[in-house]
Write a protein that holds these residues in place. Structure first.
Motif, short mmCIF file in Angstrom:
data_model
loop_
_atom_site.label_atom_id
_atom_site.label_comp_id
_atom_site.label_asym_id
_atom_site.label_seq_id
_atom_site.Cartn_x
_atom_site.Cartn_y
_atom_site.Cartn_z
N THR A 273 -24.14 65.71 -33.61
CA THR A 273 -25.14 64.45 -34.12
C THR A 273 -24.35 63.65 -34.89
O THR A 273 -23.82 63.91 -35.92
CB THR A 273 -26.27 65.27 -34.78
OG1 THR A 273 -26.95 66.29 -33.82
CG2 THR A 273 -27.14 64.46 -35.08
N GLN A 274 -24.50 62.39 -34.59
CA GLN A 274 -23.73 61.45 -35.30
C GLN A 274 -24.88 60.59 -36.09
O GLN A 274 -25.18 59.36 -35.69
CB GLN A 274 -22.98 60.47 -34.46
CG GLN A 274 -21.90 61.08 -33.52
CD GLN A 274 -21.35 60.27 -32.57
OE1 GLN A 274 -22.01 59.19 -31.78
NE2 GLN A 274 -20.40 60.42 -31.80
N SER A 275 -25.16 61.07 -37.16
CA SER A 275 -25.84 60.21 -38.03
C SER A 275 -25.49 60.16 -39.58
O SER A 275 -24.26 59.99 -39.61
CB SER A 275 -27.48 61.38 -38.53
OG SER A 275 -26.84 62.48 -38.92
N ASP A 276 -26.09 60.18 -40.51
CA ASP A 276 -25.49 59.90 -41.78
C ASP A 276 -24.39 61.25 -42.04
O ASP A 276 -23.58 60.69 -42.68
CB ASP A 276 -26.71 60.28 -42.91
CG ASP A 276 -27.45 61.18 -43.01
OD1 ASP A 276 -27.31 61.97 -41.72
OD2 ASP A 276 -28.08 61.65 -43.86
N THR A 277 -24.67 62.20 -41.59
CA THR A 277 -23.48 63.08 -41.52
C THR A 277 -23.36 63.53 -39.94
O THR A 277 -24.10 63.56 -39.09
CB THR A 277 -23.98 64.55 -42.39
OG1 THR A 277 -24.26 64.08 -43.62
CG2 THR A 277 -22.86 65.67 -42.20
N VAL A 278 -22.10 63.64 -39.74
CA VAL A 278 -21.64 64.38 -38.21
C VAL A 278 -21.73 65.64 -38.18
O VAL A 278 -20.95 66.51 -38.99
CB VAL A 278 -20.32 63.69 -37.96
CG1 VAL A 278 -19.76 64.28 -36.53
CG2 VAL A 278 -20.11 62.06 -38.11
N TRP A 279 -22.79 66.28 -37.40
CA TRP A 279 -22.81 67.68 -37.26
C TRP A 279 -22.36 68.12 -36.08
O TRP A 279 -22.54 67.36 -35.02
CB TRP A 279 -24.45 67.97 -37.28
CG TRP A 279 -25.17 67.43 -38.77
CD1 TRP A 279 -25.93 66.29 -38.98
CD2 TRP A 279 -25.25 68.34 -39.91
NE1 TRP A 279 -26.33 66.20 -40.04
CE2 TRP A 279 -26.14 67.63 -40.68
CE3 TRP A 279 -24.72 69.58 -40.32
CZ2 TRP A 279 -26.23 67.89 -42.03
CZ3 TRP A 279 -25.00 69.97 -41.69
CH2 TRP A 279 -25.82 69.17 -42.31
N ASN A 280 -21.32 69.05 -36.08
CA ASN A 280 -20.77 69.60 -35.01
C ASN A 280 -21.29 71.19 -34.55
O ASN A 280 -21.18 72.08 -35.41
CB ASN A 280 -19.40 69.81 -34.97
CG ASN A 280 -18.79 68.41 -35.16
OD1 ASN A 280 -18.77 67.85 -34.12
ND2 ASN A 280 -18.29 68.15 -36.16
N LEU A 281 -22.24 71.42 -33.62
CA LEU A 281 -22.95 72.56 -33.47
C LEU A 281 -22.55 73.18 -32.11
O LEU A 281 -22.02 72.66 -30.85
CB LEU A 281 -24.33 72.36 -33.01
CG LEU A 281 -25.20 73.80 -32.56
CD1 LEU A 281 -25.24 74.54 -33.81
CD2 LEU A 281 -26.58 73.36 -32.21
N THR A 282 -21.90 74.67 -32.27
CA THR A 282 -21.62 75.28 -31.18
C THR A 282 -22.50 76.45 -31.15
O THR A 282 -22.59 77.42 -32.12
CB THR A 282 -20.15 76.10 -31.53
OG1 THR A 282 -19.13 74.93 -31.44
CG2 THR A 282 -19.76 76.90 -30.20
N GLN A 283 -23.17 76.77 -30.04
CA GLN A 283 -24.11 77.77 -29.74
C GLN A 283 -24.00 78.42 -28.52
O GLN A 283 -23.93 78.08 -27.52
CB GLN A 283 -25.58 77.27 -29.75
CG GLN A 283 -26.78 78.54 -29.70
CD GLN A 283 -28.26 77.92 -29.82
OE1 GLN A 283 -28.32 76.68 -29.90
NE2 GLN A 283 -28.97 78.67 -29.39
N LEU A 284 -23.61 79.98 -28.56
CA LEU A 284 -23.40 80.76 -27.28
C LEU A 284 -24.40 81.78 -27.24
O LEU A 284 -24.60 82.45 -28.28
CB LEU A 284 -21.95 81.49 -27.75
CG LEU A 284 -20.71 80.53 -27.92
CD1 LEU A 284 -19.64 81.58 -28.39
CD2 LEU A 284 -20.44 79.46 -26.98
#
Length: 774
Positions: A273-284
């Motif tokens: 997610t490229q917003s005010d903060t760049v969030w990197n999610l990994t979900q298995l």
């Protein structure tokens, strides 16, 4: 350029047919029951050469076109005497009714191997003759449907390429429950028709229709049993019992289906997610799903005559399912604290449905025909969910929720038509439906509760006219539809009222000869969102994912053009559709908390799809190959990261290669290969996939006993991989259903079968209640 293109299409369809006269007739058996599938050959009186041929339909009617002259007509059917009649043709004519006579000669120990074309094209769509071809040897309905060009299986679902999930009809009655299709044995099916562009006679929301015609159980008591066992990662079992008792003009019928099994499912998601903060999610995520269902059906019908019938039918279903899933999540921002956690979900659900159907049909000899249907359906869904999360510091949080939905549907349908024989036929129809229900969710210690009341009232009228002249057929009509929708969220007071006045025309044109068949059609369709999404409920998946209803969804409008050509062993289909306000599953970051992703259905601006399909079938002695090549291109613009505009990219290419081998000693071997390339559909870019299936079948005791050994997705490559960008989110996913499995099926038939009539008025409202996925 456009004028030249239209002129070319017109020249292909409006081929000359001068000097031809329409000839038709009707065939009955010795007991005055209509006889379908009788071969009718028209021979030259001079040298007995074959001039034309026809096959009687489900009403015993046959028709063809002949030049002026003298002919010999030959009527033939296995088990009956071959009849010969002389005739002279100098104008359009209806021949006297023919009554076949049973043959007194019995042939023993004679085996005849021949190939009969399983497909032909008419104005409505592609018709598959199941009863008299190799299609009748398939193990189940899904295997049969996948042999029809334009239909494929993805995962555990059947879809029409470019059209999505089809709507099913059995003898004119819309199917509301997937298990009703599971209850249907292949040996009960007479024919299947794939309609790529339904006319105004069908509900306006149906973009692809599969019509199934069945046989009626023989006189006296008939009883069939079927058992299917499958082994993948887990063991599955399915048992089916159906039968009937027919006495004089009365038919009594029943069936019971029991299904029980487990399967594994996995989904890996990689998201940024490229917003005010760049969030990197990994979900298995790994799931284990258990389901069990009981479906029961019973009914009675009375025949006033072969063309007049009244019937009552009840279908009930009770199903339960449980899903246990364990997820591993990591959320790493470009600044701030990272989160690592495990998530366990335990979700159980129960669904109960009751469907009562009453119908009356009559076909008078003076050309009038009436069909009336009425339905009442009640469906209840309820479920419980428990979610427990553990963070890396061993802190624990939990959530419980309860949801329930109750729906009632009243529907009625009237069809009245008049066939003038020479001036064509005119049809009138009226559809009514009233759907009401409440969908609510109660959460413990989290989120807001939701309770949405939904009511939809639909009144619809249509008028259609059909005309045939020699080899040319024209159909046209218009449907007017008034829809009132009222949604209210009780807790928040939100409300949405919608009124639609839809005028939906359709037109079709077809030209058919013995070797060349063509059709061209245009229609407008609507699409309403599923009832389960028309609410303001929020369902918690995990700390970073929610699923949200959308109270403000609008209907989508589709303009559909379709062209089909069938020449000898070649089938070509071209389809174009233009969709306004398409309904698409979307995702976006939650306002005020960009780390959370919300999944919701939404309306977009517009979308175009262009699909081309080529199928080749050419028998070679004991080998029947069928090769289908499909290319589908989506034209679609949608918002991307940083306010950019993205476009759907490369087209999807699909290859289906089905093979049937007739082996010695009556064995039938099937080998099917399916391939899909990388390409776009809507805003999702699908990755390539393959699957390979094998099946070996053998019949015993004069086809009363059939054994089948089936292996699906042998190389375990039929997984779902996709990528998508929307707004400020970039997502990649890898999904795997349990498609690799081995199955063994045993079927025993105590009596052969003939046509049964079932009708219904309940249209796509029940499919929007998710009846096909219980």
């Amino acid at each position: 350029m456009k004028k030249k293109f239209l002129a070319l299409i017109a020249s292909l369809i409006l081929l000359p047919a001068y000097g031809q006269y329409a000839v038709k007739g009707k065939i009955m058996d010795p007991e005055d029951v209509v006889m379908p599938m009788v071969n009718v050959a028209f021979l030259n009186q001079v040298d007995s050469t074959l001039v034309s041929g026809a096959v009687s339909d489900s009403c015993g009617i046959y028709s063809t076109s002949l030049a002026e002259g003298n002919y010999i007509i030959r009527y033939s059917y296995l088990g009956y005497k071959t009849l010969y009649k002389k005739m002279q043709v100098n104008t359009d004519c209806t021949l006297p009714m023919v009554r076949m006579e049973a043959s007194q000669t019995t042939l023993k120990e004679v085996e005849v191997t021949a190939y009969r074309k399983p497909f032909k094209l008419d104005r409505d769509g592609l018709l598959a003759d199941v009863e008299n071809t190799i299609l009748a040897k398939q193990t189940n309905l899904n295997d049969l449907l996948c042999k029809i060009p334009g239909i494929q299986q993805r995962g555990n679902s059947i879809e029409v390429i470019g059209k999505g999930s089809p709507v099913y009809y059995i003898n004119g009655r819309e199917v509301m429950d997937q298990t009703e299709l599971d209850n249907l044995s292949v040996d009960e099916i007479r024919s299947v028709k794939l309609i790529m562009n339904p006319s105004i006679r069908y509900n306006s929301e149906q973009r692809a229709v599969i019509e199934i015609k069945t046989k009626r159980l023989g006189d006296g008591f008939a009883f069939n049993v079927k058992g299917n066992l499958q082994q993948g990662n887990h063991f599955k079992q399915n048992y089916l019992i159906n039968g009937s008792y027919n006495y004089k003009n009365w038919d009594f019928f029943f069936s019971y289906n029991y299904n029980r099994g487990k399967n594994n499912s996995a989904l890996d998601v990689y998201q940024q997610t490229q917003s005010d903060t760049v969030w990197n999610l990994t979900q298995l995520s790994a799931k284990q799903i258990f389901d069990k269902s009981h479906t029961y059906m019973g009914g009675v019908s009375f025949h006033f005559s072969p063309e007049s019938e009244i019937g009552l039918k009840y279908v009930g279903k009770h199903s339960q399912n449980s899903t246990f899933s364990d997820d591993t999540l990591s959320m790493i921002p470009d600044r701030g604290t990272s989160t690592f956690m495990k998530n366990h979900r335990d979700v159980s659900g129960k669904s109960i449905s009751h469907h009562l159907n009453l119908y009356y049909v009559n076909d008078w000899e003076n050309g009038w025909k009436i069909n009336t249907y009425g339905d009442y359906i009640r469906k209840t869904d309820q479920g419980d969910g428990y979610i427990c999360e553990w963070e890396s510091d061993r802190s624990e949080t939990s959530l419980n929720y309860y949801n329930k939905a109750v729906w009632d549907l009243f529907a009625a349908k009237l069809r009245l038509s008049y066939d003038t024989e020479k001036a064509g036929s005119i049809s009138f129809g009226y559809d009514f439906s009233h759907t009401s229900g409440t969908n609510y969710i109660e959460n413990v210690r989290a989120l807001n509760n939701g309770r949405t009341k939904n009511m939809e009232l639909k009144n619809s009228l249509f008028l259609a006219y059909d005309f045939s002249w020699k080899n040319l057929s024209i159909g046209t009509g218009v449907r007017y539809e008034y829809l009132l929708s009222d949604l209210k969220e009780t807790y928040t007071g939100k409300r949405q009222n919608q009124n639609y006045h839809n005028f939906l025309p359709s037109v079709s044109l077809s030209y058919n000869t013995q070797t060349l068949q063509q059709s061209f059609s245009y229609s407008i369709h609507t699409e309403r969102p599923p009832f389960g999404e028309m609410n303001d409920n929020a369902v918690y998946t995990d700390r970073f994912t929610y699923r949200k209803g959308n109270l403000y969804l609008k209907q989508a409008i589709t303009h559909d053009l379709n062209y089909m050509l069938f020449y000898k062993f070649l089938l070509v289909n071209l389809n174009y559709n233009n969709i306004h306000h398409p309904l698409i599953w979307a995702f976006y970051s939650m306002p005020g908390n960009s780390a959370v992703t919300v999944n919701s259905m939404d309306n977009f601006d517009k979308m175009h799809n262009l699909t081309g399909m080529v199928n080749i079938q050419y028998p070679v002695k004991w080998w029947m190959p069928s090769l289908t090549l499909t290319c589908m291109k989506t034209f679609f613009n949608y918002p991307g990261p940083n306010e950019s505009i993205l476009k759907a990219g490369r087209p999807l290419v699909m290859l289906n290669f089905n093979n049937s081998f007739t082996l010695p000693s009556g064995f039938l071997l099937s080998a099917d290969f399916n391939y899909g390339s990388r390409g776009y559909y809507q805003l999702y870019e699908a990755k390539s996939y393959t699957s390979f299936n094998l099946s070996l079948k053998k019949s015993f005791l004069k086809d009363k006993l059939q054994l089948s050994l089936d292996a699906y997705d042998i190389f375990n490559k039929n997984n779902t991989r996709a990528s998508a960008r929307l707004n400020d989110i970039i997502m990649h996913s890898i999904g795997k259903e349990e498609t690799r499995k081995v199955g063994f099926t045993i079927t025993y038939r105590f009596r052969t079968e003939k046509k049964m009539n079932n009708q219904s008025a309940a249209e796509t409202e029940m499919s929007r209640l998710n009846m096909d996925n219980q």
